[in-house]
Write a protein that holds these residues in place. Structure first.
Motif, PDB file in Angstrom:
ATOM      1  N   LYS A  74     -60.738 -12.386 -14.811  1.00 12.82           N
ATOM      2  CA  LYS A  74     -60.801 -10.922 -14.932  1.00 12.82           C
ATOM      3  C   LYS A  74     -61.138 -10.258 -13.609  1.00 12.82           C
ATOM      4  O   LYS A  74     -60.561  -9.239 -13.238  1.00 12.82           O
ATOM      5  CB  LYS A  74     -61.870 -10.535 -15.955  1.00 12.82           C
ATOM      6  N   GLU A  83     -59.321  -7.138 -11.677  1.00 12.09           N
ATOM      7  CA  GLU A  83     -60.066  -5.935 -11.304  1.00 12.09           C
ATOM      8  C   GLU A  83     -59.960  -5.678  -9.799  1.00 12.09           C
ATOM      9  O   GLU A  83     -59.729  -4.540  -9.374  1.00 12.09           O
ATOM     10  CB  GLU A  83     -61.541  -6.082 -11.717  1.00 12.09           C
ATOM     11  N   PRO A  89     -55.059   2.152 -12.526  1.00 18.50           N
ATOM     12  CA  PRO A  89     -56.030   1.907 -13.593  1.00 18.50           C
ATOM     13  C   PRO A  89     -56.094   0.420 -13.961  1.00 18.50           C
ATOM     14  O   PRO A  89     -55.076  -0.270 -13.979  1.00 18.50           O
ATOM     15  CB  PRO A  89     -55.502   2.725 -14.757  1.00 18.50           C
ATOM     16  N   LEU A  90     -57.293  -0.014 -14.249  1.00 18.63           N
ATOM     17  CA  LEU A  90     -57.536  -1.397 -14.621  1.00 18.63           C
ATOM     18  C   LEU A  90     -56.603  -1.843 -15.744  1.00 18.63           C
ATOM     19  O   LEU A  90     -56.055  -2.950 -15.743  1.00 18.63           O
ATOM     20  CB  LEU A  90     -58.997  -1.499 -15.058  1.00 18.63           C
ATOM     21  N   MET A  91     -56.420  -0.929 -16.714  1.00 18.13           N
ATOM     22  CA  MET A  91     -55.612  -1.275 -17.875  1.00 18.13           C
ATOM     23  C   MET A  91     -54.176  -1.620 -17.470  1.00 18.13           C
ATOM     24  O   MET A  91     -53.560  -2.501 -18.060  1.00 18.13           O
ATOM     25  CB  MET A  91     -55.628  -0.077 -18.835  1.00 18.13           C
ATOM     26  N   ARG A  92     -53.647  -0.907 -16.447  1.00 14.53           N
ATOM     27  CA  ARG A  92     -52.274  -1.186 -16.014  1.00 14.53           C
ATOM     28  C   ARG A  92     -52.165  -2.607 -15.471  1.00 14.53           C
ATOM     29  O   ARG A  92     -51.211  -3.328 -15.735  1.00 14.53           O
ATOM     30  CB  ARG A  92     -51.838  -0.192 -14.935  1.00 14.53           C
ATOM     31  N   TYR A  95     -54.074  -5.102 -16.256  1.00 11.44           N
ATOM     32  CA  TYR A  95     -54.260  -6.034 -17.364  1.00 11.44           C
ATOM     33  C   TYR A  95     -52.962  -6.158 -18.158  1.00 11.44           C
ATOM     34  O   TYR A  95     -52.579  -7.246 -18.598  1.00 11.44           O
ATOM     35  CB  TYR A  95     -55.402  -5.516 -18.240  1.00 11.44           C
ATOM     36  N   GLU A  96     -52.261  -5.036 -18.324  1.00 15.03           N
ATOM     37  CA  GLU A  96     -50.975  -5.057 -19.036  1.00 15.03           C
ATOM     38  C   GLU A  96     -49.978  -5.973 -18.318  1.00 15.03           C
ATOM     39  O   GLU A  96     -49.315  -6.796 -18.938  1.00 15.03           O
ATOM     40  CB  GLU A  96     -50.377  -3.642 -19.097  1.00 15.03           C
ATOM     41  N   THR A 154     -50.887  -9.634 -18.660  1.00 14.35           N
ATOM     42  CA  THR A 154     -50.649 -10.231 -19.974  1.00 14.35           C
ATOM     43  C   THR A 154     -49.160 -10.281 -20.297  1.00 14.35           C
ATOM     44  O   THR A 154     -48.741 -11.072 -21.118  1.00 14.35           O
ATOM     45  CB  THR A 154     -51.360  -9.445 -21.094  1.00 14.35           C
ATOM     46  N   PHE A 155     -48.375  -9.407 -19.663  1.00 11.49           N
ATOM     47  CA  PHE A 155     -46.956  -9.356 -19.982  1.00 11.49           C
ATOM     48  C   PHE A 155     -46.233 -10.610 -19.495  1.00 11.49           C
ATOM     49  O   PHE A 155     -45.424 -11.189 -20.205  1.00 11.49           O
ATOM     50  CB  PHE A 155     -46.320  -8.117 -19.344  1.00 11.49           C
ATOM     51  N   TYR A 156     -46.528 -11.041 -18.277  1.00 11.00           N
ATOM     52  CA  TYR A 156     -45.810 -12.183 -17.705  1.00 11.00           C
ATOM     53  C   TYR A 156     -46.494 -13.480 -18.085  1.00 11.00           C
ATOM     54  O   TYR A 156     -47.672 -13.669 -17.813  1.00 11.00           O
ATOM     55  CB  TYR A 156     -45.753 -12.041 -16.184  1.00 11.00           C
ATOM     56  N   SER A 157     -45.725 -14.385 -18.687  1.00  9.64           N
ATOM     57  CA  SER A 157     -46.320 -15.677 -19.054  1.00  9.64           C
ATOM     58  C   SER A 157     -46.618 -16.499 -17.807  1.00  9.64           C
ATOM     59  O   SER A 157     -47.280 -17.508 -17.867  1.00  9.64           O
ATOM     60  CB  SER A 157     -45.388 -16.433 -19.996  1.00  9.64           C
TER      61      SER A 157
END
Lengths: 694, 207
Positions: free
Chosen positions: B66, B70, B79-82, B84-85, B88-91
């Motif tokens: 994480k 960050e 943004p942090l969320m972007r 994280y998205e 998580t999107f790319y395996s």
């Protein structure tokens, strides 16, 4: 401008409009899930597929720009089949729990499936299961129901300016979540519930409380800040079950703040439902209206008229204000005050207390100067407009005052009021930028006006407005010019009260003088009309009549309590920050023996032998128009001519302060709302909890 | 990943989030970061998220803690969320600790038709782990992935940055044993195919 044909109807649309918007103009309905008129286009739900000639597959009408010569069909077998197919896929993982889903009855997926869907699913495997998320005290989640339209994500990013929501994983594993189960920290978060087309995001306080078809809807107006957002009050019987926004592009667009949306449970608790009189034992005793009026009449008998004062609070309707003003005039007192927060605003000229640019006008501005204000808390929807303007045009925002995270970049110059003097004299680095702007605007918050030197700051602001292009003509008769001078009032009643002149005349006492005169025994009785935000300790020695709907700060020290109606329980007129006169209708009856406020004052006037000359609501409203003709024009803004105001004197070098300590608790309703208490604890982290008396 | 000289199989301690309470790029990578950021225009720096996350993942031993996400989002002011998205999107980004060798068996249709399921089974039996698991000694992590783009030479397996193609159970297990015993492995086609050149009519049948 491209011309196209949709279902054999020809239409010419503006450049850049989509096929979906063109169809909407023609009144042709195209079902959608991910498309929302106030959000960016995602094009991921595929529900809006239509047939376009010369294309061998259907097109997503929400994302396809209308272009010259297009021929679109929305009612062909191909479209029907496409819609059925999309719905079948959407329903593969959507639980069939409509009977226990709060969205049932007002669900887009339910409605669209009824209209366009197939009768059965061919999917016979297990549906996927998604863990529910914790979005805080306002939003309940049922993530199994999510169809990944991403409206909530786009809302958080674009409108609310808190990029805390996102979609993690992909394909079938995709989930909408916050980063590590974080509470959403937006004052507009409740709007996600409205835009969610399914029951994935629902209202936590309303969960399992009612069904949409059991509720009756009444249009009303938000009274918890000065913006006057259009709302809809949904009631069942006497109880307000929920509050939703109504669309009003001039004011709140499609949104409302979380405070007005969720504080309604405060209407149930600590209500004043019968008159009270404080007995010799210093306790309040419940009495009849007759006795309460009798006690007032008895007391006022010995008090000369000008030994009495009246203060109106933040959520009072114009009808009650005018009735009280007329009553005070008949009694012979000019000590009337609507600025219970001590703001140094005057009732004239009108341009000195209005949001002159208008809320929609913010989108035209190319420079924004915030002075002593935190628009995010004082008027979340004004803040949303500033953000919208920032996203559309890159509006530069400069702030003088306490620092706040507003959801868009702010050039924070400091909190020293003397910075304003430097800007006026052209000795501040920001001046070049200001000189180059064509439509600059400034927003003067209550933090700048609630000071001893409030009038000098108004003077300074007027000089700045005239020196730079904030106000583009000083000739009062010209109304069609850019007026970038704005005062951000934080309360719903203030502009109305100022319009009606509920403010001391030259011989009258203002708030400070009233307080001083009480200790000197020059003021012996005070009439508080819903006024709770003043230091009651200073009033205590006077005879206090409190009229209002909650047993809050005012009622705690009152000698006589007259139970009034809350904003949902009476027809009322409110004037918003722009000077827009708006009407709220009565959604439910007041509790117990409580009455509409102007009627109480009217009845009291008779007991005092000073009969007010109106008996019906229409007559009171006619009186409003008589006092100020502006009240004749509903829902429009009448621009105020630019005139001189303010008073030249020294500015104190005291930093600007915030006026709101806790967004979720600012008035007698929200202070008694359990939901708002939870928000204060969970969202604001408990450190900034309101100093609730008792 | 920089080619790690293959060593004898010695247990490795897996790192965890605890090991990466804070993350910062190493001196060496810091230079690469600057080089990566230079590839994108001033106002489009956010585009650097993929190469930077990749660099961070390599620095952390093949997975993204994480703190690394960050740090990267902070560096790019998004943004942090972007971040994280994206992660998580790319395996290809691993959000959980991973063994030294990440064995990724392609399971998409062409490879499946050419026997990837047998490869998987054989590998699971040999390493005594299932897909998605890591061996106790922290050397291997086994996963089934979607198309790795080597369909011409199916079935294909990716181990860290290297591709092994035209495999059968035997040749695949040989590679695994080679790695275990610290020998050099042979990348590319296991049957000596040049690039993706077609084989003689019956050659692939014989194989």
């Amino acid at each position: 401008m491209p011309k196209l044909r949709i279902d054999d109807q020809e239409i010419e649309v503006l450049e850049g409009m989509t096929v979906l918007q063109a169809a909407e103009l023609l009144g042709i309905e195209i079902p959608v899930f991910c498309y929302h008129r106030k959000l960016s286009i995602a094009g991921n739900c595929r529900m809006c597929l239509v047939e376009m000639e010369k294309s061998n597959k259907p097109i997503a009408s929400c994302a396809m720009p209308a272009s010259e010569g297009m021929v679109i069909h929305t009612q062909t077998p191909m479209v029907k089949k496409a819609r059925q197919g999309v719905l079948e896929f959407l329903l593969i993982n959507h639980p069939l729990d409509c009977p226990i889903c709060d969205q049932g009855g007002e669900c887009d997926l339910q409605d669209i499936t009824m209209a366009y869907g197939s009768d059965a699913s061919r999917f016979n495997l297990n549906k996927r299961a998604v863990p529910d998320k914790d979005f805080g005290p306002l939003i309940e989640t049922a993530m199994n129901r999510c169809i990944h339209c991403t409206r909530c994500i786009r809302f958080a990013n674009e409108i609310a300016g808190v990029p805390e929501l996102g979609a993690v994983g992909r394909g079938e594993m995709m989930e909408i979540t916050t980063y590590v189960q974080k509470t959403i920290t937006s004052e507009l978060s409740g709007n996600m519930i409205d835009i969610c087309p399914v029951g994935a995001l629902t209202s936590k306080p309303y969960s399992f409380r009612g069904r949409s078809w059991e509720l009756s809807n009444t249009p009303s107006v938000d009274v918890m800040d000065g913006v006057g957002s259009a709302i809809r009050v949904d009631v069942r019987g006497r109880e307000v079950m929920r509050i939703l926004p109504r669309q009003n592009d001039a004011v709140n667009e499609d949104w409302i703040s979380d405070k007005i949306r969720f504080a309604y449970d405060g209407l149930k608790y600590q209500r004043l439902d019968r008159p009270y009189v404080r007995g010799k034992d210093r306790h309040l005793h419940s009495v009849s209206w007759e006795e309460a009026f009798g006690k007032i009449a008895e007391h006022l008998q010995d008090i000369p008229g000008d030994h009495m004062a009246a203060i109106v609070g933040d959520m009072v309707d114009a009808e009650a204000i005018i009735a009280l003003k007329d009553l005070m005039a008949m009694i012979g007192s000019s000590h009337i005050e609507c600025r219970q927060d001590g703001a140094r605003t005057l009732s004239s000229p009108r341009c000195s207390y209005l949001f002159n640019t208008t809320i929609a006008g913010i989108e035209q501005a190319d420079f924004c100067l915030l002075i002593g204000t935190n628009p995010r808390w004082e008027a979340p929807l004004v803040n949303a407009r500033i953000r919208k303007s920032y996203l559309l045009t890159g509006l530069p925002v400069v702030s003088v005052g306490p620092f706040h995270e507003l959801g868009y970049p702010v050039n924070h110059l400091g909190d020293d009021p003397l910075i304003l003097e430097r800007i006026l004299k052209g000795r501040h680095p920001i001046c070049t930028q200001l000189q180059n702007s064509k439509h600059p605007m400034m927003i003067l918050g209550q933090g700048a006006l609630r000071r001893e030197d409030g009038q000098s700051i108004l003077f300074l602001a007027r000089q700045m407005a005239e020196k730079y292009a904030f106000v583009q003509t000083t000739k009062p008769q010209l109304l069609e010019h850019w007026n970038g001078f704005n005062v951000l009032q934080t309360t719903a009643s203030r502009v109305g009260a100022l319009d009606l002149g509920f403010i001391p005349s030259r011989t009258g006492y203002g708030l400070k003088e009233i307080m001083e005169s009480i200790s000197q025994k020059k003021i012996k009785a005070v009439y508080l009309l819903g006024a709770d935000e003043i230091d009651m300790e200073l009033l205590k020695s006077a005879f206090i009549i409190y009229q209002g709907h909650h047993g809050d700060r005012g009622a705690a020290v009152a000698d006589v309590i007259l139970p009034g109606a809350a904003f949902t329980e009476k027809p009322g007129t409110y004037v918003n920050i722009e000077g827009r006169v708006q009407r709220a209708l009565k959604a439910a009856s007041p509790p117990g023996e409580a009455k509409e406020d102007w009627k109480i004052i009217r009845a009291l006037s008779e007991k005092l032998g000073l009969e007010l000359p109106y008996n019906t609501l229409e007559e009171v409203r006619a009186r409003l128009v008589e006092v100020n003709p502006l009240f004749d024009e509903l829902d429009t803004v009448q621009r105020a001519p630019w005139q001189e105001f303010g008073e030249k004197s020294d500015i104190h070098a005291v930093p600007f302060k915030s006026v709101i300590e806790n967004f979720y608790m600012t008035d007698s309703i929200s202070r008694h709302s359990i939901t708002m208490a939870k928000c204060s604890l969970e969202i604001l982290g408990g450190q900034k909890r309101a100093n609730v008396d008792g | 990943m920089k080619k790690v000289p293959i060593q004898k199989r010695e247990p490795i301690r897996l790192t965890s989030q605890e090991d990466f309470k804070t993350f910062s790029f190493s001196m060496e990578n810091e230079k690469k970061v600057k080089e990566i950021l230079r590839r994108y225009p001033e106002e489009r720096q956010a585009s650097a998220i993929l190469p930077l996350l990749d660099l961070a993942q390599r620095q952390c031993g093949g997975w993204l803690p994480k703190s690394a996400i960050e740090a990267v989002t902070e560096m790019l002011a998004i943004p942090l969320m972007r971040g994280y998205e994206v992660a998580t999107f790319y395996s290809l980004f691993n959000l959980n600790p991973i063994g030294k060798y990440h064995v990724q068996i392609c399971g998409t249709t062409p490879c499946m038709l050419r026997g990837s399921e047998d490869l998987k089974k054989a590998c699971e039996n040999h390493l005594r782990i299932r897909c998605g698991e890591t061996t106790k000694d922290g050397i291997f992590t086994l996963s089934e992935v979607e198309c790795i783009g080597a369909c011409v030479n199916a079935p294909a397996v990716q181990i860290n940055d290297d591709y092994y193609e035209d495999l059968n159970e035997e040749s695949f297990l040989n590679i695994i044993v080679d790695i275990e015993e610290g020998r050099e492995t042979k990348q590319g086609s296991a049957i000596g195919r040049q690039g993706s050149a077609p084989l003689k009519r019956d050659e692939h049948v014989k194989k």
